[in-house]
Design a protein around this motif. Structure first.
Motif, PDB file in Angstrom:
ATOM      1  N   MET A   1       3.088  -2.919  -7.714  1.00 16.06           N
ATOM      2  CA  MET A   1       3.222  -1.494  -7.421  1.00 16.06           C
ATOM      3  C   MET A   1       4.538  -0.925  -7.956  1.00 16.06           C
ATOM      4  O   MET A   1       4.604   0.240  -8.353  1.00 16.06           O
ATOM      5  CB  MET A   1       3.106  -1.245  -5.918  1.00 16.06           C
ATOM      6  CG  MET A   1       1.798  -1.733  -5.319  1.00 16.06           C
ATOM      7  SD  MET A   1       0.333  -1.178  -6.248  1.00 16.06           S
ATOM      8  CE  MET A   1      -0.957  -2.055  -5.379  1.00 16.06           C
ATOM      9  N   PHE A   2       5.591  -1.743  -7.996  1.00 16.98           N
ATOM     10  CA  PHE A   2       6.846  -1.332  -8.625  1.00 16.98           C
ATOM     11  C   PHE A   2       6.633  -1.129 -10.130  1.00 16.98           C
ATOM     12  O   PHE A   2       7.120  -0.149 -10.709  1.00 16.98           O
ATOM     13  CB  PHE A   2       7.916  -2.407  -8.428  1.00 16.98           C
ATOM     14  CG  PHE A   2       8.578  -2.402  -7.085  1.00 16.98           C
ATOM     15  CD1 PHE A   2       9.935  -2.173  -6.963  1.00 16.98           C
ATOM     16  CD2 PHE A   2       7.850  -2.645  -5.930  1.00 16.98           C
ATOM     17  CE1 PHE A   2      10.567  -2.171  -5.735  1.00 16.98           C
ATOM     18  CE2 PHE A   2       8.460  -2.646  -4.689  1.00 16.98           C
ATOM     19  CZ  PHE A   2       9.822  -2.408  -4.583  1.00 16.98           C
ATOM     20  N   ALA A   3       5.922  -2.071 -10.733  1.00 17.93           N
ATOM     21  CA  ALA A   3       5.681  -2.002 -12.173  1.00 17.93           C
ATOM     22  C   ALA A   3       4.845  -0.786 -12.534  1.00 17.93           C
ATOM     23  O   ALA A   3       5.037  -0.182 -13.596  1.00 17.93           O
ATOM     24  CB  ALA A   3       4.986  -3.276 -12.647  1.00 17.93           C
ATOM     25  N   VAL A   4       3.910  -0.401 -11.679  1.00 16.16           N
ATOM     26  CA  VAL A   4       3.082   0.782 -11.914  1.00 16.16           C
ATOM     27  C   VAL A   4       3.914   2.060 -11.834  1.00 16.16           C
ATOM     28  O   VAL A   4       3.802   2.963 -12.673  1.00 16.16           O
ATOM     29  CB  VAL A   4       1.927   0.840 -10.889  1.00 16.16           C
ATOM     30  CG1 VAL A   4       1.264   2.222 -10.882  1.00 16.16           C
ATOM     31  CG2 VAL A   4       0.897  -0.238 -11.181  1.00 16.16           C
TER      32      VAL A   4
ATOM     33  N   ALA B   1      12.186  -1.122   2.515  1.00 13.65           N
ATOM     34  CA  ALA B   1      12.203  -2.119   3.590  1.00 13.65           C
ATOM     35  C   ALA B   1      11.409  -3.359   3.203  1.00 13.65           C
ATOM     36  O   ALA B   1      11.770  -4.487   3.569  1.00 13.65           O
ATOM     37  CB  ALA B   1      11.649  -1.510   4.877  1.00 13.65           C
ATOM     38  N   GLY B   2      10.329  -3.188   2.442  1.00 12.60           N
ATOM     39  CA  GLY B   2       9.527  -4.341   2.044  1.00 12.60           C
ATOM     40  C   GLY B   2      10.214  -5.261   1.062  1.00 12.60           C
ATOM     41  O   GLY B   2       9.801  -6.415   0.899  1.00 12.60           O
TER      42      GLY B   2
ATOM     43  N   GLY C   1       6.264   6.783   1.337  1.00 11.87           N
ATOM     44  CA  GLY C   1       6.020   5.521   0.652  1.00 11.87           C
ATOM     45  C   GLY C   1       7.271   4.718   0.402  1.00 11.87           C
ATOM     46  O   GLY C   1       7.240   3.484   0.328  1.00 11.87           O
ATOM     47  N   TRP C   2       8.405   5.415   0.309  1.00 11.69           N
ATOM     48  CA  TRP C   2       9.673   4.748  -0.008  1.00 11.69           C
ATOM     49  C   TRP C   2      10.107   3.779   1.098  1.00 11.69           C
ATOM     50  O   TRP C   2      10.865   2.846   0.846  1.00 11.69           O
ATOM     51  CB  TRP C   2      10.767   5.774  -0.255  1.00 11.69           C
ATOM     52  CG  TRP C   2      11.637   5.470  -1.432  1.00 11.69           C
ATOM     53  CD1 TRP C   2      12.529   4.439  -1.542  1.00 11.69           C
ATOM     54  CD2 TRP C   2      11.721   6.202  -2.667  1.00 11.69           C
ATOM     55  NE1 TRP C   2      13.171   4.494  -2.758  1.00 11.69           N
ATOM     56  CE2 TRP C   2      12.696   5.559  -3.467  1.00 11.69           C
ATOM     57  CE3 TRP C   2      11.094   7.343  -3.150  1.00 11.69           C
ATOM     58  CZ2 TRP C   2      13.037   6.028  -4.737  1.00 11.69           C
ATOM     59  CZ3 TRP C   2      11.432   7.795  -4.411  1.00 11.69           C
ATOM     60  CH2 TRP C   2      12.387   7.144  -5.184  1.00 11.69           C
TER      61      TRP C   2
ATOM     62  N   ALA D   1       0.827  -1.205   0.000  1.00 10.71           N
ATOM     63  CA  ALA D   1       0.000   0.000   0.000  1.00 10.71           C
ATOM     64  C   ALA D   1       0.867   1.262   0.000  1.00 10.71           C
ATOM     65  O   ALA D   1       0.542   2.260  -0.657  1.00 10.71           O
ATOM     66  CB  ALA D   1      -0.933  -0.002   1.207  1.00 10.71           C
ATOM     67  N   LEU D   2       1.996   1.215   0.732  1.00  5.58           N
ATOM     68  CA  LEU D   2       2.908   2.366   0.750  1.00  5.58           C
ATOM     69  C   LEU D   2       3.498   2.611  -0.633  1.00  5.58           C
ATOM     70  O   LEU D   2       3.634   3.769  -1.068  1.00  5.58           O
ATOM     71  CB  LEU D   2       4.025   2.130   1.767  1.00  5.58           C
ATOM     72  CG  LEU D   2       3.636   2.221   3.244  1.00  5.58           C
ATOM     73  CD1 LEU D   2       4.789   1.749   4.133  1.00  5.58           C
ATOM     74  CD2 LEU D   2       3.252   3.651   3.607  1.00  5.58           C
TER      75      LEU D   2
END
Length: 446
Positions: free
Chosen positions: A118-121, A230-231, A224-225, A27-28
């Protein structure tokens, strides 16, 4: 991204704690795309604000659908020739069990794939900042669809997919220095070399219309970073994710100071735009390196990135390429700096036992980092330029000169970001109730 290492005696079981942690991180990362939209939206002139916001938001729609249909399979499916993945069971995200675990980890496949989504977006949205004021929205949407298919999905497999050539070579990219930032920065450079400069580049003032909006966007990106970085260890059991969290904050703070110090010496002032851009440069640089360096190393990475990225943004005036919002100067240069500095500052006590030159490891890792950096840079630059050229010669990439001068918001979206008439609503609504303005008024450069 964390390598999949599983001991025979330690068969993973689903961890509710890690699953919840990763959903929060996802979500972040999603929040970063609207944050980027505000960051870019404040940096453009009034007449381009909505278009800049939409260039980020449309990625949420297009990339999400493509990721479900085939993107996840291409990026993380069974390797083919170290270049691409594929798993027919993942097409349409079919045949994935609710509690089926990502190989070697304690989180479900669904959690991993949504985090990676979310990375791809975000990645193609980063490119948009270089193209401000002058690109047709339909052409941009089609470019996103083509670009993620032939560039992002394969590069994500190279860097993070089991069997990908960079992964197997041992290139360290904790959370996207190569796959996200160098990839997007090189693509931005390739496209702007094809489509050319804005009308009035180096002649007309093109100052940010809302620095508060820029600062808000930078704050959302910074927030968000933490999920983005960390994720990327895909769990929270051994302290590596915590190290990355700390290093994210440390490097970003150091980059702000480095950028502002350079700005004060070079230009005589500490600017809010410089503080925001410095923060982003530090976030970019620590993204690949944060799991491998110490907090002291993070200070060095951030400070170096802050200064060098501040210097790099001026190159567009020297070399004459119109990188509207400094995507090349911040994301490409910052990604290269952070990725290469791993070869010097890796301690061997973080995500792996690989040590850099300053910790007795020699230059072996540095040369691996060079291979990853310049391999991704060259591929993205060339393919992105080819895609832009093909689109420009078929449907056309740029709006007309009249539309660019009058304002791309009106031309492409029939709206304006700010309604100063007091009637409320957007341009499409007010046009139905207000008398037509003289033709000359449409030429006003906001």
């Amino acid at each position: 991204m964390a390598p999949a290492i599983t001991l025979a005696a330690d068969t993973p079981t689903l961890s509710a704690a890690n699953t919840g942690f990763m959903l929060i991180c996802s979500a972040l990362v999603m929040l970063m795309t609207p944050g980027l939209a505000f960051f870019y939206g404040g940096m453009v002139r009034v007449k381009s604000t909505l278009n800049m916001l939409m260039m980020s938001f449309i990625s949420l729609g297009i990339v999400t659908v493509l990721w479900v249909l085939y993107g996840f399979s291409m990026a993380f499916g069974t390797d083919s020739g170290s270049l691409i993945g594929w798993n027919s069971d993942w097409v349409g995200l079919s045949n994935i069990g609710l509690t089926e675990l990502w190989d070697g980890y304690t989180i479900p496949v669904f959690v991993f794939l949504v985090f990676q989504l979310m990375f791809a977006v975000l990645t193609p949205a980063l490119i948009s900042g270089a193209l401000a004021d002058r690109v047709k929205f339909t052409a941009w949407a089609l470019f996103i669809a083509l670009w993620v298919t032939v560039v992002y999905f394969p590069v994500a497999h190279w860097v993070w997919g089991s069997g990908g050539w960079a992964f197997e070579l041992g290139v360290i990219d904790f959370a996207g220095g190569t796959a996200v930032h160098i990839n997007a920065g090189a693509a931005a450079l390739g496209v702007i070399l094809v489509i050319g400069k804005r009308i009035g580049f180096k002649k007309d003032p093109m100052r940010p219309h809302s620095l508060p909006l820029v600062m808000l966007g930078a704050a959302l990106l910074w927030f968000g970073w933490f999920g983005f970085n960390a994720g990327s260890w895909l769990g929270n059991d051994d302290g590596v994710g915590a190290l990355m969290f700390v290093n994210t904050q440390v490097a970003t703070g150091a980059a702000v100071l480095g950028w502002l110090a350079y700005e004060k010496i070079r230009h005589g002032a500490f600017t809010t735009l410089g503080a925001a851009s410095g923060a982003v440069s530090g976030l970019v640089a620590i993204t690949p390196a944060g799991g491998a360096v110490s907090p002291l190393g993070a200070i060095a990475v951030g400070a170096i990135a802050g200064v060098l990225c501040a210097m790099a943004v001026g190159l567009k005036y020297r070399f004459g390429y119109d990188d509207s919002l400094d995507v090349v100067g911040v994301h490409l240069v910052g990604g290269v700096i952070g990725s290469l500095l791993i070869g010097f500052f890796a301690t061997g006590k973080g995500q792996s036992d690989v040590a850099g030159l300053f910790y007795g490891g020699g230059l072996d890792q540095f040369w691996k980092q060079c291979a990853g950096v310049f391999g991704v840079l060259a591929y993205s630059l060339v393919v992105s330029a080819v895609l832009a050229f093909l689109l420009d010669k078929t449907i056309g990439m740029r709006v007309s000169e009249d539309d660019e001068v009058a304002g791309i918001d009106q031309a492409e979206h029939a709206e304006t970001a700010y309604d100063f008439s007091g009637a409320g609503g957007g341009a499409a609504r007010t046009a139905a109730t207000a008398p037509a303005a003289p033709a000359e008024s449409k030429k006003v450069d906001a």
